[in-house]
Design a protein around this motif. Structure first.
Motif, PDB file in Angstrom:
ATOM      1  N   UNK A  22      45.124 -14.197  -8.631  1.00  0.00           N
ATOM      2  CA  UNK A  22      45.061 -15.656  -8.647  1.00  0.00           C
ATOM      3  C   UNK A  22      44.309 -16.225  -7.450  1.00  0.00           C
ATOM      4  N   UNK A  23      44.390 -15.557  -6.299  1.00  0.00           N
ATOM      5  CA  UNK A  23      43.754 -16.084  -5.090  1.00  0.00           C
ATOM      6  C   UNK A  23      43.002 -14.962  -4.383  1.00  0.00           C
ATOM      7  N   UNK A  24      41.781 -15.256  -3.977  1.00  0.00           N
ATOM      8  CA  UNK A  24      40.916 -14.279  -3.319  1.00  0.00           C
ATOM      9  C   UNK A  24      40.229 -14.960  -2.140  1.00  0.00           C
ATOM     10  N   UNK A  25      40.054 -14.225  -1.054  1.00  0.00           N
ATOM     11  CA  UNK A  25      39.343 -14.739   0.121  1.00  0.00           C
ATOM     12  C   UNK A  25      38.510 -13.623   0.725  1.00  0.00           C
ATOM     13  N   UNK A  26      37.625 -13.985   1.652  1.00  0.00           N
ATOM     14  CA  UNK A  26      36.739 -13.031   2.299  1.00  0.00           C
ATOM     15  C   UNK A  26      36.672 -13.348   3.787  1.00  0.00           C
ATOM     16  N   UNK A  27      36.796 -12.307   4.628  1.00  0.00           N
ATOM     17  CA  UNK A  27      36.680 -12.460   6.081  1.00  0.00           C
ATOM     18  C   UNK A  27      35.451 -11.689   6.537  1.00  0.00           C
ATOM     19  N   UNK A  28      34.534 -12.370   7.224  1.00  0.00           N
ATOM     20  CA  UNK A  28      33.329 -11.696   7.721  1.00  0.00           C
ATOM     21  C   UNK A  28      32.722 -12.523   8.841  1.00  0.00           C
ATOM     22  N   UNK A  29      31.910 -11.867   9.670  1.00  0.00           N
ATOM     23  CA  UNK A  29      31.187 -12.573  10.717  1.00  0.00           C
ATOM     24  C   UNK A  29      30.124 -13.468  10.093  1.00  0.00           C
ATOM     25  N   UNK A  30      29.881 -14.641  10.666  1.00  0.00           N
ATOM     26  CA  UNK A  30      28.836 -15.533  10.138  1.00  0.00           C
ATOM     27  C   UNK A  30      27.473 -14.864  10.031  1.00  0.00           C
ATOM     28  N   UNK A  31      27.130 -14.006  10.991  1.00  0.00           N
ATOM     29  CA  UNK A  31      25.815 -13.357  10.952  1.00  0.00           C
ATOM     30  C   UNK A  31      25.670 -12.453   9.731  1.00  0.00           C
ATOM     31  N   UNK A  32      26.779 -11.839   9.291  1.00  0.00           N
ATOM     32  CA  UNK A  32      26.752 -11.024   8.085  1.00  0.00           C
ATOM     33  C   UNK A  32      26.616 -11.922   6.864  1.00  0.00           C
ATOM     34  N   UNK A  33      27.416 -12.991   6.797  1.00  0.00           N
ATOM     35  CA  UNK A  33      27.392 -13.877   5.639  1.00  0.00           C
ATOM     36  C   UNK A  33      26.053 -14.596   5.498  1.00  0.00           C
ATOM     37  N   UNK A  34      25.355 -14.809   6.601  1.00  0.00           N
ATOM     38  CA  UNK A  34      24.028 -15.451   6.549  1.00  0.00           C
ATOM     39  C   UNK A  34      22.916 -14.468   6.234  1.00  0.00           C
ATOM     40  N   UNK A  35      23.271 -13.198   6.063  1.00  0.00           N
ATOM     41  CA  UNK A  35      22.283 -12.206   5.701  1.00  0.00           C
ATOM     42  C   UNK A  35      21.445 -11.688   6.843  1.00  0.00           C
ATOM     43  N   UNK A  36      21.888 -11.941   8.079  1.00  0.00           N
ATOM     44  CA  UNK A  36      21.094 -11.505   9.226  1.00  0.00           C
ATOM     45  C   UNK A  36      21.261 -10.025   9.533  1.00  0.00           C
ATOM     46  N   UNK A  37      22.393  -9.447   9.094  1.00  0.00           N
ATOM     47  CA  UNK A  37      22.588  -8.027   9.323  1.00  0.00           C
ATOM     48  C   UNK A  37      23.563  -7.459   8.299  1.00  0.00           C
ATOM     49  N   UNK A  38      23.508  -6.151   8.148  1.00  0.00           N
ATOM     50  CA  UNK A  38      24.444  -5.422   7.297  1.00  0.00           C
ATOM     51  C   UNK A  38      25.752  -5.264   8.075  1.00  0.00           C
TER      52      UNK A  38
END
Length: 263
Positions: free
Chosen positions: A182-198
């Motif tokens: 029912x509920x899903x979330x994602x935790x990641x560094x902004x630089x990863x989410x912006x596609x700047x690094x793997x």
């Protein structure tokens, strides 16, 4: 092959990729950022100090199980890892404290999940990598349904994943678990989410509403702050990605050279 570098405070590597960093004298110390985020998930999973029943798919040097045992005494934890050489090495060189409540098993993670009793754990943590890639058989809709079956009502699923732009793997994983939970979330560094690094990203899923605000406060305070994506922003990130079937399941992408190098 697994290897422990004693000169670097118990850094465990597998085929050259860092897997775990463990301090036997202070099990609450966590070096890797993605494991700190999983520790935040543990901290928010129940009231402070309340014991949990936890299933860990993938164990490394048991950094997170040791953290749970130290911060939530009385917890019962099963740790499952298919790498028998790694299991032997950890048992021989990184012994668990007496009455830790942690039991280590050498078995394929999905096979164990398929045999586990229904509604038997409060928290299921998946941190399974073959080398530097998540195996395909732990990415499908059928696997997500097995995870949901094993969790108690309101239990929490957390998975360490790795991807980079354009995030075809990560988006498909979010779509897969959104189809089951029912509920899903994602935790990641902004630089990863912006596609700047793997990099690593932690997927969370539950039948109950996630405590996103508490997780956001904790992850924002880390040395390398992370962001919690949820609700509308997560739906935009997922876009038109579709759930993965067993027939279509593939391992996570090969990291670029140096993405997870030691040193």
């Amino acid at each position: 092959m697994p290897d422990i570098d004693r000169e670097r405070a118990w850094l465990l590597t597998v085929d050259g990729a860092p897997q775990s960093y463990v301090d036997l004298d202070d099990p609450t110390y966590i070096e890797f950022e993605y494991l700190r985020r999983l520790a935040h998930v543990v901290d928010c999973a129940a009231s402070e100090g309340e014991p949990l029943d936890v299933l860990h798919l993938g164990g490394g040097a048991l950094t997170l199980p040791r953290y749970v045992a130290a911060t939530r005494p009385g917890s019962r934890q099963d740790v499952v890892d298919a790498d028998r050489a790694l299991v032997r090495l950890v048992r021989e060189h990184l012994p668990l404290p007496p009455r830790s409540g942690i039991t280590l098993h050498a078995m394929d993670a999905r096979e164990w999940a398929g045999r586990a009793p229904a509604a038997s754990v409060d928290l299921l943590v998946a941190d399974v990598f073959t080398g530097s890639r998540v195996p395909g058989h732990l990415t499908s809709l059928a696997y997500a349904r097995e995870a949901e079956r094993v969790l108690r009502p309101g239990g929490l699923y957390a998975a360490n994943l790795a991807d980079g732009a354009p995030f075809a793997f990560l988006r498909s994983q979010l779509a897969t678990f959104q189809a089951v939970f029912a509920d899903v979330a994602l935790i990641a560094e902004p630089s990863v989410l912006r596609g700047r690094r793997f990099g690593n990203a932690v997927l969370l899923a539950s039948a109950r509403p996630l405590d996103v605000a508490a997780l956001a406060r904790r992850t924002a305070g880390d040395a390398f702050p992370a962001r919690v994506e949820h609700g509308a922003s997560l739906r935009r990130f997922v876009g038109d990605a579709q759930p993965v079937t067993d027939a279509d399941a593939r391992p996570s992408p090969e990291p670029p050279d140096g993405a997870f190098s030691v040193g």
